[in-house]
Design a protein around this motif. Structure first.
Motif, PDB file in Angstrom:
ATOM      1  N   SER A 121       0.822  -1.207   0.000  1.00  0.00           N
ATOM      2  CA  SER A 121       0.000   0.000   0.000  1.00  0.00           C
ATOM      3  C   SER A 121       0.858   1.261   0.000  1.00  0.00           C
ATOM      4  CB  SER A 121      -0.940   0.006   1.204  1.00  0.00           C
ATOM      5  OG  SER A 121      -0.209   0.061   2.406  1.00  0.00           O
ATOM      6  N   TYR A 133       0.608   3.576  -6.507  1.00  0.00           N
ATOM      7  CA  TYR A 133       0.249   4.881  -7.049  1.00  0.00           C
ATOM      8  C   TYR A 133      -1.274   5.018  -7.105  1.00  0.00           C
ATOM      9  CZ  TYR A 133      -0.309   1.905 -11.160  1.00  0.00           C
ATOM     10  OH  TYR A 133      -0.680   0.905 -12.013  1.00  0.00           O
ATOM     11  N   ASP A 134      -1.736   6.228  -7.320  1.00  0.00           N
ATOM     12  CA  ASP A 134      -3.157   6.501  -7.493  1.00  0.00           C
ATOM     13  C   ASP A 134      -3.481   6.308  -8.974  1.00  0.00           C
ATOM     14  OD1 ASP A 134      -5.556   8.091  -8.154  1.00  0.00           O
ATOM     15  OD2 ASP A 134      -5.452   8.774  -6.069  1.00  0.00           O
ATOM     16  N   HIS A 158      -4.469   9.353 -10.900  1.00  0.00           N
ATOM     17  CA  HIS A 158      -3.341  10.254 -11.136  1.00  0.00           C
ATOM     18  C   HIS A 158      -2.482   9.757 -12.297  1.00  0.00           C
ATOM     19  CE1 HIS A 158      -3.423  12.040  -6.761  1.00  0.00           C
ATOM     20  NE2 HIS A 158      -4.528  12.273  -7.452  1.00  0.00           N
ATOM     21  N   CYS A 192       0.877  16.306 -14.152  1.00  0.00           N
ATOM     22  CA  CYS A 192       0.051  15.976 -12.990  1.00  0.00           C
ATOM     23  C   CYS A 192       0.684  16.647 -11.773  1.00  0.00           C
ATOM     24  CB  CYS A 192      -0.026  14.456 -12.799  1.00  0.00           C
ATOM     25  SG  CYS A 192      -1.412  13.896 -11.800  1.00  0.00           S
ATOM     26  N   CYS A 214       0.714  14.900  -7.556  1.00  0.00           N
ATOM     27  CA  CYS A 214       0.094  13.578  -7.722  1.00  0.00           C
ATOM     28  C   CYS A 214       0.862  12.462  -7.016  1.00  0.00           C
ATOM     29  CB  CYS A 214      -0.027  13.250  -9.203  1.00  0.00           C
ATOM     30  SG  CYS A 214      -1.255  14.284 -10.046  1.00  0.00           S
ATOM     31  N   ASP A 215       0.134  11.392  -6.732  1.00  0.00           N
ATOM     32  CA  ASP A 215       0.718  10.191  -6.135  1.00  0.00           C
ATOM     33  C   ASP A 215       1.021   9.211  -7.262  1.00  0.00           C
ATOM     34  OD1 ASP A 215       1.417   7.909  -4.821  1.00  0.00           O
ATOM     35  OD2 ASP A 215      -0.355   7.804  -3.542  1.00  0.00           O
ATOM     36  N   SER A 236       4.862  16.357  -6.923  1.00  0.00           N
ATOM     37  CA  SER A 236       4.370  14.980  -7.063  1.00  0.00           C
ATOM     38  C   SER A 236       5.324  13.971  -6.427  1.00  0.00           C
ATOM     39  CB  SER A 236       4.172  14.629  -8.535  1.00  0.00           C
ATOM     40  OG  SER A 236       3.084  15.349  -9.081  1.00  0.00           O
TER      41      SER A 236
END
Length: 198
Positions: free
Chosen positions: A13, A17-18, A21, A31, A34-35, A54
């Motif tokens: 986890s 990444y997202d 995103h 982006c 961002c993750d 990011s």
């Protein structure tokens, strides 16, 4: 056994990444904040893209193009940026700890106040790059082209610079080993009166 399984899932986890995103980055070619931890952004053209703030830690950026892009305040620790192009971009205050950037192009990049500890920068092209106030510890610049770059207020004593090209490279308020100083002078680097050779 339960603890090992929990540790495994926590590790997964923490490096995930997202997905939204990543989709935005690949479609919009930028982006902000961002993750993108561990995301595959390899072999893409992100020229002029804004990624400032990011998290790109452990991401795969190899052979991607970030020409004139904004990667300031980014976390790029442990990322794979081999043969990536960051030409004339901004990477100020970025965390490049343990980045794998062998053969990458950092020509004209602003790396002011960035962290480059244990970074693999072998064979990189960093002409006119600005490393003012950047931190270095065990950074590897072997065979790098650092001509006309700026090293201001740095401690470079643990940095590897074997066969590095340092023509017209400016060193100011910087600490070097005696061997590094000798190499820099041989390469026709510019060492001001505030450089310390230890």
């Amino acid at each position: 056994m339960k603890l090992a399984w929990l540790a495994f899932w926590i590790g997964v986890s923490l490096s995930a990444y997202d997905a939204a995103h990543l989709k935005k980055a690949l479609e919009d070619k930028e982006c902000i904040g961002c993750d993108l931890r561990g995301a595959d952004l390899s072999q893409n053209d992100f020229s002029g893209g804004d990624f400032h703030g990011s998290d790109l830690s452990e991401a795969d950026l190899h052979e991607s193009i970030f020409e004139m892009g904004d990667l300031s305040d980014c976390n790029l620790s442990g990322a794979n940026a081999e043969n990536a192009l960051f030409w004339k971009g901004t990477m100020e205050r970025a965390d490049l700890t343990r980045i794998h950037a062998r053969g990458a192009n950092f020509k004209g990049v602003h790396l002011n106040r960035s962290r480059l500890n244990s970074a693999d920068l072998r064979g990189t092209k960093s002409w006119k790059a600005d490393f003012t106030d950047a931190s270095f510890s065990k950074t590897d610049f072997t065979d790098a082209e650092l001509g006309d770059a700026k090293f201001i207020r740095n401690d470079l004593r643990t940095v590897k610079m074997k066969r590095a090209l340092l023509w017209q490279t400016r060193f100011s308020d910087t600490v070097l080993t005696k061997a590094q100083c000798a190499h820099a002078k041989k390469e026709e680097a510019i060492l001001d009166a505030n450089v310390t050779c230890r």
